[in-house]
Motif scaffolding. Structure first.
Motif, PDB file in Angstrom:
ATOM      1  N   LYS A 275     -11.457  18.559   0.789  1.00  0.00           N
ATOM      2  CA  LYS A 275     -11.630  20.019   0.773  1.00  0.00           C
ATOM      3  C   LYS A 275     -10.349  20.743   1.204  1.00  0.00           C
ATOM      4  O   LYS A 275     -10.077  21.849   0.748  1.00  0.00           O
ATOM      5  N   TYR A 276      -9.554  20.109   2.055  1.00  0.00           N
ATOM      6  CA  TYR A 276      -8.294  20.746   2.453  1.00  0.00           C
ATOM      7  C   TYR A 276      -7.311  20.752   1.283  1.00  0.00           C
ATOM      8  O   TYR A 276      -6.567  21.707   1.078  1.00  0.00           O
TER       9      TYR A 276
ATOM     10  N   VAL B  41      -8.420  23.547  -1.007  1.00  0.00           N
ATOM     11  CA  VAL B  41      -8.181  24.923  -0.576  1.00  0.00           C
ATOM     12  C   VAL B  41      -6.692  25.302  -0.629  1.00  0.00           C
ATOM     13  O   VAL B  41      -6.358  26.454  -0.889  1.00  0.00           O
ATOM     14  N   ILE B  42      -5.791  24.328  -0.421  1.00  0.00           N
ATOM     15  CA  ILE B  42      -4.360  24.689  -0.516  1.00  0.00           C
ATOM     16  C   ILE B  42      -3.862  24.616  -1.965  1.00  0.00           C
ATOM     17  O   ILE B  42      -2.695  24.912  -2.237  1.00  0.00           O
ATOM     18  N   GLY B  43      -4.732  24.243  -2.873  1.00  0.00           N
ATOM     19  CA  GLY B  43      -4.346  24.245  -4.288  1.00  0.00           C
ATOM     20  C   GLY B  43      -3.676  22.963  -4.744  1.00  0.00           C
ATOM     21  O   GLY B  43      -3.133  22.894  -5.848  1.00  0.00           O
ATOM     22  N   ALA B  44      -3.710  21.922  -3.911  1.00  0.00           N
ATOM     23  CA  ALA B  44      -3.043  20.666  -4.289  1.00  0.00           C
ATOM     24  C   ALA B  44      -3.920  19.819  -5.209  1.00  0.00           C
ATOM     25  O   ALA B  44      -3.431  19.191  -6.143  1.00  0.00           O
TER      26      ALA B  44
ATOM     27  N   LEU C   6      -3.772  20.072  -8.974  1.00  0.00           N
ATOM     28  CA  LEU C   6      -2.490  19.761  -9.621  1.00  0.00           C
ATOM     29  C   LEU C   6      -2.516  18.406 -10.324  1.00  0.00           C
ATOM     30  O   LEU C   6      -1.822  18.192 -11.312  1.00  0.00           O
TER      31      LEU C   6
ATOM     32  N   LYS D 189       5.931  16.094 -11.745  1.00  0.00           N
ATOM     33  CA  LYS D 189       6.150  17.006 -10.612  1.00  0.00           C
ATOM     34  C   LYS D 189       4.818  17.348  -9.952  1.00  0.00           C
ATOM     35  O   LYS D 189       4.689  17.353  -8.734  1.00  0.00           O
TER      36      LYS D 189
ATOM     37  N   ALA E   1       3.698  16.461  -6.125  1.00  0.00           N
ATOM     38  CA  ALA E   1       3.305  17.526  -5.193  1.00  0.00           C
ATOM     39  C   ALA E   1       1.908  17.255  -4.654  1.00  0.00           C
ATOM     40  O   ALA E   1       1.632  17.433  -3.462  1.00  0.00           O
TER      41      ALA E   1
ATOM     42  N   ARG F  13       1.765  13.899  -2.259  1.00  0.00           N
ATOM     43  CA  ARG F  13       2.534  14.083  -1.016  1.00  0.00           C
ATOM     44  C   ARG F  13       1.822  15.033  -0.055  1.00  0.00           C
ATOM     45  O   ARG F  13       1.911  14.881   1.170  1.00  0.00           O
TER      46      ARG F  13
ATOM     47  N   ARG G 157       0.924  14.860   4.222  1.00  0.00           N
ATOM     48  CA  ARG G 157       1.363  15.958   5.103  1.00  0.00           C
ATOM     49  C   ARG G 157       0.165  16.608   5.784  1.00  0.00           C
ATOM     50  O   ARG G 157       0.227  16.970   6.953  1.00  0.00           O
ATOM     51  N   ILE G 158      -0.927  16.751   5.048  1.00  0.00           N
ATOM     52  CA  ILE G 158      -2.151  17.298   5.656  1.00  0.00           C
ATOM     53  C   ILE G 158      -2.641  16.355   6.755  1.00  0.00           C
ATOM     54  O   ILE G 158      -3.077  16.792   7.827  1.00  0.00           O
TER      55      ILE G 158
ATOM     56  N   MET H   8      -0.778  14.512   8.599  1.00  0.00           N
ATOM     57  CA  MET H   8       0.098  14.740   9.750  1.00  0.00           C
ATOM     58  C   MET H   8      -0.354  15.982  10.516  1.00  0.00           C
ATOM     59  O   MET H   8      -0.437  15.987  11.747  1.00  0.00           O
ATOM     60  N   VAL H   9      -0.662  17.062   9.790  1.00  0.00           N
ATOM     61  CA  VAL H   9      -1.119  18.305  10.433  1.00  0.00           C
ATOM     62  C   VAL H   9      -2.361  18.032  11.291  1.00  0.00           C
ATOM     63  O   VAL H   9      -2.461  18.490  12.431  1.00  0.00           O
ATOM     64  N   LEU H  10      -3.283  17.247  10.754  1.00  0.00           N
ATOM     65  CA  LEU H  10      -4.521  16.959  11.481  1.00  0.00           C
ATOM     66  C   LEU H  10      -4.278  16.050  12.685  1.00  0.00           C
ATOM     67  O   LEU H  10      -4.873  16.244  13.751  1.00  0.00           O
TER      68      LEU H  10
ATOM     69  N   TYR I 254      -6.690  28.648   5.437  1.00  0.00           N
ATOM     70  CA  TYR I 254      -6.339  27.233   5.627  1.00  0.00           C
ATOM     71  C   TYR I 254      -6.514  26.834   7.088  1.00  0.00           C
ATOM     72  O   TYR I 254      -6.952  25.729   7.396  1.00  0.00           O
TER      73      TYR I 254
ATOM     74  N   VAL J 170     -10.233  26.357   7.611  1.00  0.00           N
ATOM     75  CA  VAL J 170     -10.861  25.168   7.033  1.00  0.00           C
ATOM     76  C   VAL J 170     -10.473  23.887   7.778  1.00  0.00           C
ATOM     77  O   VAL J 170     -11.278  22.957   7.869  1.00  0.00           O
TER      78      VAL J 170
ATOM     79  N   ARG K 205       3.028  24.159  10.696  1.00  0.00           N
ATOM     80  CA  ARG K 205       2.935  22.895   9.947  1.00  0.00           C
ATOM     81  C   ARG K 205       2.277  23.134   8.584  1.00  0.00           C
ATOM     82  O   ARG K 205       2.687  22.552   7.584  1.00  0.00           O
TER      83      ARG K 205
ATOM     84  N   MET L  95       4.841  24.452   6.355  1.00  0.00           N
ATOM     85  CA  MET L  95       5.701  23.380   5.847  1.00  0.00           C
ATOM     86  C   MET L  95       5.023  22.678   4.664  1.00  0.00           C
ATOM     87  O   MET L  95       5.650  22.411   3.639  1.00  0.00           O
ATOM     88  N   VAL L  96       3.728  22.382   4.812  1.00  0.00           N
ATOM     89  CA  VAL L  96       2.984  21.712   3.732  1.00  0.00           C
ATOM     90  C   VAL L  96       3.068  22.546   2.450  1.00  0.00           C
ATOM     91  O   VAL L  96       3.306  22.014   1.359  1.00  0.00           O
ATOM     92  N   LEU L  97       2.910  23.852   2.589  1.00  0.00           N
ATOM     93  CA  LEU L  97       2.932  24.730   1.410  1.00  0.00           C
ATOM     94  C   LEU L  97       4.333  24.831   0.810  1.00  0.00           C
ATOM     95  O   LEU L  97       4.494  24.851  -0.410  1.00  0.00           O
TER      96      LEU L  97
ATOM     97  N   TYR M  47       6.623  22.539   0.820  1.00  0.00           N
ATOM     98  CA  TYR M  47       6.859  21.306   0.063  1.00  0.00           C
ATOM     99  C   TYR M  47       5.990  21.241  -1.186  1.00  0.00           C
ATOM    100  O   TYR M  47       6.413  20.760  -2.231  1.00  0.00           O
ATOM    101  N   LEU M  48       4.763  21.711  -1.066  1.00  0.00           N
ATOM    102  CA  LEU M  48       3.863  21.686  -2.229  1.00  0.00           C
ATOM    103  C   LEU M  48       4.474  22.470  -3.397  1.00  0.00           C
ATOM    104  O   LEU M  48       4.608  21.956  -4.509  1.00  0.00           O
TER     105      LEU M  48
ATOM    106  N   GLU N 182       8.012  20.970  -4.486  1.00  0.00           N
ATOM    107  CA  GLU N 182       7.951  19.779  -5.341  1.00  0.00           C
ATOM    108  C   GLU N 182       7.458  20.120  -6.746  1.00  0.00           C
ATOM    109  O   GLU N 182       7.899  19.538  -7.731  1.00  0.00           O
ATOM    110  N   LEU N 183       6.569  21.070  -6.798  1.00  0.00           N
ATOM    111  CA  LEU N 183       6.027  21.498  -8.084  1.00  0.00           C
ATOM    112  C   LEU N 183       7.122  22.086  -8.986  1.00  0.00           C
ATOM    113  O   LEU N 183       7.077  21.936 -10.206  1.00  0.00           O
TER     114      LEU N 183
END
Lengths: 312, 312
Positions: A103-104, A107-110, A113, A163, A167, A170, A174-175, A177-179, B104, B107, B174, B177-179, B181-182, B185-186
């Protein structure tokens, strides 16, 4: 010195007193937990070898009460890995927190992709398509999609699919790491990374992801084959030791297929390069193609930017 | 050499040929964009000084078409800063992407950690409470909540409120940072960080956040007071240059209040320490309390772990 002797000498560098190593790593973990004034540690547990070894070391160093394992699968993660992580944490008697990160990523749109997330596909079908696409993008000059993706992708042959996929996968690490930091800071815990020397040297990790963006990295000076040996001394379940290592971030790809070399060969090449051997010596001693050695040198060079942030 | 002379000598180190510096930094940005094979750069634009300077340098180095600015406020961000960021990006004629990261933070469970998010409060009230709480937690021995928070918080005086607040605000940088890079990279862009030497040395940034976890850091060798000078040469709007620097991650706290020193004093103390001056020399020359110098030395020491990942 004959080639055979040189090879024996090289292999001897791989030999370690694992009993002594375990004591040193335990002390290292204890030292930094104390130095940074933390109440225990937090680790990401994937069900794979490296994080299991790190978890076992932390449990030995600090006791099971002080170790929190985060298990953070997403929709594409193998169920088997989650089960192995849970059952190993139970064996170590350490606390776990299980969070599905899908779900994370949404929500960030990854999530959207990744081209294969556009339509509902079974995991088996996805794995097959990823495997085939990976082969398709392997170039004739000995590059792999992995090696190409280590630096920029302005090359037109590597189109927007690649690409987007980069994205996407990766963002997962990174998510995570944030958690790890979120829960680590909440409970004043040291964040322990699980990167090993092999993957770190060749850039087989996600820059600023959960493997390299940590507080301490206990196994960063050990090649993968050494980590596997260490795991036996730590009595890690053979199921975890024996399964094919996989980053488990794209379905269907394991480490050795992605990199294009076995860890046995890769580690010896990396060690030989570290000891100053020339390409010819390496290819003659190991009876492998020159190109494989050049490929590894290229990985080291292209991934330099992942191990440092450039300053003027 | 008299103290006065030594002080003059010290101040002379701060003097830079800004014209030459700008050329060098432009070349640095161009060099790494090319070396890492990227099609342009991506930066986080906060409306503050550092990121404005970095954006201006990137625009000069690569042209406005090659620069993407991400503006990533959340519920507590000052509206003024978002407006300043948008209007400066318009001035540079660079593309922007505006994303409110509040959802974000919600969530992943970070938003609810901040005690002041439990009840609806106006921004003004929040700012007042944060300011007062900060003062309340300042300890008599010269520590600040900032300096205490640089390492672990096992000290019982720093209770769960502080841990929760730290976990909360750090997640913001953080996620940014994730965004970066997201989207980087895209679009195959180089991620450019905006950390300066002052904040980097004393740990006034979020570890593995959007300031330090980047591909290149153009202004990392410049003290904050030098960045401010550089900004004038780059014709950054005076509104951005003159506003009180603020991390804008907790409402109501600006940099100098949080750190407990003005940037003018802080930079001179850091420079003097770099040049090997003793505590007494520094406090005599600058006519400041010994304790302030010891405080800065303590910040450098306690933040060491933020600038490196420890290995055995």
């Amino acid at each position: 010195m004959t080639l055979q002797n040189k090879l024996e000498e090289l292999k001897s560098y791989m030999t370690i007193d694992y009993g002594e190593l375990i004591t040193n790593l335990e002390n290292f973990i204890k030292e930094y937990t104390k130095k940074l004034d933390r109440e225990g540690v937090i680790i990401g547990l994937s069900g794979g070898l490296d994080s299991a070894v790190v978890a076992a070391l932390c449990e030995r160093a600090l006791g099971s009460d002080e170790v929190l394992a985060m298990i953070m699968p997403e929709a594409d993660s193998k169920k088997e890995n989650v089960e192995d992580a849970i059952s190993f944490a139970r064996e170590l008697n350490i606390e776990t927190k299980l969070i599905d990160i899908t779900k994370y990523l949404k929500v960030i749109g990854a999530h959207k992709l990744f081209p294969l997330n556009k339509i509902p596909l079974s995991k088996g079908i996805k794995e097959g398509i990823v495997k085939k696409s990976y082969k398709f993008f392997e170039k004739k000059d000995g590059e792999t999609p992995f090696s190409t993706g280590l630096s920029g992708l302005s090359d037109a042959k590597f189109n927007s699919y690649i690409k987007k996929t980069n994205a996407y996968y990766r963002a997962k690490h990174r998510i995570r790491m944030v958690l790890l930091y979120l829960y680590g800071e909440l409970e004043n815990r040291l964040i322990v990374g699980a990167a090993n020397k092999t993957e770190y040297k060749i850039g087989f990790f996600v820059k600023h992801g959960c493997d390299d963006a940590a507080d301490i990295m206990p196994i960063i000076n050990l090649y993968k084959t050494q980590v596997r040996e260490l795991a036996k001394y730590l009595k890690i379940p053979s199921k975890i030791i024996e399964k094919a290592p996989s980053p488990d971030i794209l379905p269907g790809l394991n480490d050795e297929e992605t990199i294009g070399l076995s860890y046995e060969s890769l580690d010896l090449i990396l060690l030989a390069l570290e000891k100053g051997w020339q390409t010819e010596e390496i290819s003659d001693s190991f009876q492998i193609d020159n190109k494989k050695v050049e490929y590894v040198k290229n990985l080291i060079e292209k991934s330099e930017h992942m191990r440092k942030v450039y300053a003027p």
